[in-house]
Design a protein around this motif. Structure first.
Motif, PDB file in Angstrom:
ATOM      1  N   ASP A  63       0.263  -1.317   0.241  1.00  0.00           N
ATOM      2  CA  ASP A  63      -0.057   0.113   0.698  1.00  0.00           C
ATOM      3  C   ASP A  63       0.566   1.518  -0.096  1.00  0.00           C
ATOM      4  O   ASP A  63       0.551   2.745   0.292  1.00  0.00           O
ATOM      5  CB  ASP A  63      -0.977   0.417   1.548  1.00  0.00           C
ATOM      6  CG  ASP A  63      -2.412  -1.024   1.017  1.00  0.00           C
ATOM      7  OD1 ASP A  63      -2.615  -1.664  -0.077  1.00  0.00           O
ATOM      8  OD2 ASP A  63      -2.428  -1.400   1.894  1.00  0.00           O
ATOM      9  N   THR A  65       2.961   5.030  -1.575  1.00  0.00           N
ATOM     10  CA  THR A  65       1.886   5.623  -2.298  1.00  0.00           C
ATOM     11  C   THR A  65       3.406   5.780  -2.818  1.00  0.00           C
ATOM     12  O   THR A  65       4.057   6.931  -2.612  1.00  0.00           O
ATOM     13  CB  THR A  65       1.277   6.592  -1.740  1.00  0.00           C
ATOM     14  OG1 THR A  65       2.148   7.330  -0.816  1.00  0.00           O
ATOM     15  CG2 THR A  65      -0.192   5.899  -1.102  1.00  0.00           C
ATOM     16  N   THR A  71      -0.900   4.256  -4.593  1.00  0.00           N
ATOM     17  CA  THR A  71      -0.698   2.976  -4.829  1.00  0.00           C
ATOM     18  C   THR A  71      -0.887   1.140  -5.786  1.00  0.00           C
ATOM     19  O   THR A  71      -1.051   2.319  -6.467  1.00  0.00           O
ATOM     20  CB  THR A  71      -1.788   2.140  -3.523  1.00  0.00           C
ATOM     21  OG1 THR A  71      -3.407   2.009  -4.629  1.00  0.00           O
ATOM     22  CG2 THR A  71      -2.312   3.423  -2.481  1.00  0.00           C
ATOM     23  N   LEU A  97      -8.364   3.019  -0.269  1.00  0.00           N
ATOM     24  CA  LEU A  97      -7.302   4.005  -0.066  1.00  0.00           C
ATOM     25  C   LEU A  97      -7.784   5.659  -0.757  1.00  0.00           C
ATOM     26  O   LEU A  97      -8.004   5.074  -2.079  1.00  0.00           O
ATOM     27  CB  LEU A  97      -6.154   3.682   0.127  1.00  0.00           C
ATOM     28  CG  LEU A  97      -5.794   3.169   1.209  1.00  0.00           C
ATOM     29  CD1 LEU A  97      -3.994   2.482   0.699  1.00  0.00           C
ATOM     30  CD2 LEU A  97      -5.721   3.251   2.250  1.00  0.00           C
ATOM     31  N   ARG A  98      -7.470   6.582  -0.620  1.00  0.00           N
ATOM     32  CA  ARG A  98      -8.266   7.939  -1.873  1.00  0.00           C
ATOM     33  C   ARG A  98      -6.110   8.443  -2.042  1.00  0.00           C
ATOM     34  O   ARG A  98      -5.905   8.222  -1.225  1.00  0.00           O
ATOM     35  CB  ARG A  98      -8.218   8.190  -1.380  1.00  0.00           C
ATOM     36  CG  ARG A  98     -10.031   8.144  -1.294  1.00  0.00           C
ATOM     37  CD  ARG A  98     -11.438   9.482  -0.558  1.00  0.00           C
ATOM     38  NE  ARG A  98     -12.103   8.652  -0.267  1.00  0.00           N
ATOM     39  CZ  ARG A  98     -13.088   8.296  -1.623  1.00  0.00           C
ATOM     40  NH1 ARG A  98     -13.153   8.670  -2.589  1.00  0.00           N
ATOM     41  NH2 ARG A  98     -14.696   7.491  -1.224  1.00  0.00           N
ATOM     42  N   ASP A  99      -6.246   8.793  -3.511  1.00  0.00           N
ATOM     43  CA  ASP A  99      -4.761   9.578  -4.009  1.00  0.00           C
ATOM     44  C   ASP A  99      -4.989  10.848  -3.776  1.00  0.00           C
ATOM     45  O   ASP A  99      -6.065  10.869  -3.115  1.00  0.00           O
ATOM     46  CB  ASP A  99      -4.649   9.386  -5.095  1.00  0.00           C
ATOM     47  CG  ASP A  99      -5.801   9.777  -6.177  1.00  0.00           C
ATOM     48  OD1 ASP A  99      -6.673  10.337  -5.992  1.00  0.00           O
ATOM     49  OD2 ASP A  99      -5.504   9.316  -7.568  1.00  0.00           O
ATOM     50  N   THR A 104     -10.523   6.691  -6.093  1.00  0.00           N
ATOM     51  CA  THR A 104     -10.251   5.503  -4.784  1.00  0.00           C
ATOM     52  C   THR A 104      -9.604   4.344  -6.711  1.00  0.00           C
ATOM     53  O   THR A 104     -10.177   4.698  -7.075  1.00  0.00           O
ATOM     54  CB  THR A 104     -11.008   4.733  -4.578  1.00  0.00           C
ATOM     55  OG1 THR A 104     -12.310   4.618  -5.204  1.00  0.00           O
ATOM     56  CG2 THR A 104     -11.541   5.037  -3.080  1.00  0.00           C
TER      57      THR A 104
END
Length: 122
Positions: A63, A65, A71, A97-99, A104
């Motif tokens: 996970d 980034t 991810t 998870l969000r950028d 997502t």
């Protein structure tokens, strides 16, 4: 990084065996796992999956980034690599998870096959 992106698992293995850290990052904060999950179109699917599996077995951060907050799962989804999405999820990749733009992996999914793998997996 490029060996991972091209699905050259034997070369990636040799580099790791020679001591290259599995989570080394490039200038955009991408890791070899991120390059492998967004593999080049001319890399075979089986080769890409073997490379991703190797990196995960060697302890790659699933996970992690990049500089966009993306991810490996998000990268695979955006590139439309459904088999890699499934592989990452089977290894416990977080789907919620969000950028940095608030998206997502499902938001970034390039096609319905990838979206279907990400539905109700949160």
């Amino acid at each position: 990084m490029y060996a991972a992106a091209l699905g050259f698992a034997p070369i990636v293995r040799r580099l790791l065996d020679a001591g290259v850290p599995v989570d080394t990052r490039d200038g955009n904060e991408l890791t070899a796992l991120m390059w492998a999950t967004g593999h080049a179109d001319n890399a075979g699917s089986a080769d890409a999956q073997a490379t991703v599996t190797l990196l995960l077995e060697r302890g790659a951060a699933i996970d992690a980034t990049d500089n966009r907050g993306r991810t490996p799962l998000m990268i695979a989804a955006e590139r439309g690599h459904a088999a890699i999405v499934a592989l990452l999820m089977a290894h416990g990749a977080a789907v919620d998870l969000r950028d940095k733009a608030g998206k997502t992996a499902r938001d970034l999914a390039a096609n319905d096959e990838v979206r279907a793998k990400l539905i109700d997996k949160r």
